[in-house]
Design an enzyme around this catalytic site. Sequence first.
Site, PDB file in Angstrom:
ATOM      1  N   ASP A 444       0.847  -1.199   0.099  1.00 21.65           N
ATOM      2  CA  ASP A 444      -0.026  -0.134   0.014  1.00 21.65           C
ATOM      3  C   ASP A 444       1.056   1.309  -0.073  1.00 21.65           C
ATOM      4  OD1 ASP A 444      -3.030   0.887   0.482  1.00 21.65           O
ATOM      5  OD2 ASP A 444      -1.729   2.291   1.907  1.00 21.65           O
ATOM      6  N   ASN A 452      -2.185  13.050  -4.552  1.00 23.19           N
ATOM      7  CA  ASN A 452      -3.189  13.450  -5.447  1.00 23.19           C
ATOM      8  C   ASN A 452      -3.661  15.048  -5.168  1.00 23.19           C
ATOM      9  OD1 ASN A 452      -3.644  11.138  -7.135  1.00 23.19           O
ATOM     10  ND2 ASN A 452      -5.105  10.182  -5.738  1.00 23.19           N
ATOM     11  N   ASP A 461      -1.372   9.242 -11.071  1.00 23.48           N
ATOM     12  CA  ASP A 461      -1.452   7.976 -11.840  1.00 23.48           C
ATOM     13  C   ASP A 461      -0.094   7.551 -12.428  1.00 23.48           C
ATOM     14  OD1 ASP A 461      -4.332   7.987 -11.751  1.00 23.48           O
ATOM     15  OD2 ASP A 461      -4.761   8.967 -13.580  1.00 23.48           O
ATOM     16  N   GLU A 487      -4.542   2.631  -4.331  1.00 23.45           N
ATOM     17  CA  GLU A 487      -2.975   2.430  -4.368  1.00 23.45           C
ATOM     18  C   GLU A 487      -2.660   1.238  -3.838  1.00 23.45           C
ATOM     19  OE1 GLU A 487      -4.568   4.538  -0.450  1.00 23.45           O
ATOM     20  OE2 GLU A 487      -5.096   4.475  -2.569  1.00 23.45           O
TER      21      GLU A 487
END
Length: 584
Positions: A444, A452, A461, A487
């Site tokens: 993770d 973001n 991305d 993620e």
Amino acid sequence: MTAMGDLAKIWRGRLWLGLSALLLALIAAPAHARSLDVERDLCHAVSGTALGDDALSGLRFSCHGAPEGYQQASLWLRAPIDGAAPRRDLALMVHNSRFDRLAVAFSYADGATRWQRVRSGDFGTHWRAGGQILFEAPGRGVPLTAVTMRFDGLSGHQFVRARIVANDEAGMQSAGMAAAVGAALTLLLVSCIYSLSLAVAVRRKYLAWQAAWAATMLLWGTLWSQAHLGLVPWAAGTITAQAGTFLACLAIAAATASAVTAVERGTVPKGLRTATLLLGAGVGLAGIPLAFIRGGSLAALADLLGLLVIADLVMVVLYLGWAWRRGSIEARDFLGAWGLPMAVLAFIHIVDIEDGFWGGGSKLVVLVAATWQALWLAAAATRRLAHLRIERDHARDAEAQAQQLARRDPLTGLPNRRGFIDSVTPLLDRARADNLPAALLLVDIDRFKSINDIYGHEAGDAVLCGIGRRIERWEGSMCTVARLGGEEFGLLTIGMEGIILSRFAESIRRGIAACDHSEAVGERLVTASVGVAEVRPACDFKQLYRLADEALYDAKRGGRNRVAVQRHQNDAGRASGREIAVSK
């Protein structure tokens, strides 16, 4: 697709050239052949059947008009030999018709007569391919003056066809006719078997009718050509002629049914479809009484049947033309196949070719046209089914691609959760079968939401793609990887445990931290927490995921950028240990 279409065109073109060459080779009668027309070239007499053959010298022949009243008696036909034909080494070729007995007399200048006889059911060695009966004049030093034929129980003089040829040309004709008929029958047999196999394979009704038509034409051609007499000599004569009449009518009915059923229902008005089928069935049923009629009405009924056949062909062409205009590909193929037979039937009704084609006449032409039609339909069906096969393969490829895409993450290209479960199942089965340990690693990304929020989703991305490329390196026969969502990434491996598994997990954590994301997030270090579930023996995926998720939470709670390993021994039924590995 284009190459296949070009190949089909080349094949059909060569077939057309081959059949055309065959027709051109057979179309001309031999140079020294003399055709005998009953009403124009022959003198006739009628007597009772009880009269012996030696009564020939006492008969009074008439050389004018048409013979009458001979169906239940004997019809004598006399052909004088003059300078228009060779005077020695002659042969008489008579085409098989409906008669009970045929006696041929060769008369010589010295008054001697030599007889040769056949009867229905016994042609002896006189039968030849192409429905012909050969009588060779005995070799004598005296010229022939006349050839006389005596028919007992003849159905009609209109069906008598005979030619006088030289012996050597008779042999050449017989050999040529046998080769042509043999080739046509072989092609019909191949077409019949092929169409039947296609009908069974794809379950299409019109292909079954097409196979039935080819089989009927094969039987008709065998009987007409007398090829069957080598096996069943007792079937010579009337039996063969009657069966041939019935099979010819049955073949037209089967061909009509094949053409009609090839077009999907609803393409052509129901009334036209029904009328065409009924007309074809009527032709087939008409063959039953015509096969048994022996009287003088046979010729008139044969003419009536010819009109009925033409009407059926016109109806079929109208039916297929209508379907073609409505977009039926099968109708187009059938029109191409029926083109040559239609032209042949029109040609033989306009032009008298009974003495051409090495004596095979119209029947040989019809047999060749039927062979063309059978091969054309087989090729058209193959091409059509090939197109359907290609379309089906394309559909299957598209479906497989869609299923593959459904198992792939569109951003990173890694398998998604669904694809991951599909790939881990055989690995876990293998681990259980070989008693190997299994481990699930959940990876993770630490504080991914802030990436973001600060740098934008495009930067996020880009980070996920970079980490996905790094994780993809560990894909192998003993390890499968995936992006499980958001993620979170997953790796399942078998065969590793203990310190080796811990080092493998640590190498993954370090490898992710070493990824260069400077173009997306500048100097920011992107790390990941790794939760490892180690189980021996292997358990199901749900249990593995639960244990790995617990380990991942341990790594998060321990400060992130860590590896947490949770080991589980299924035999003991409890977790045997928990290890937190802190990054350096």
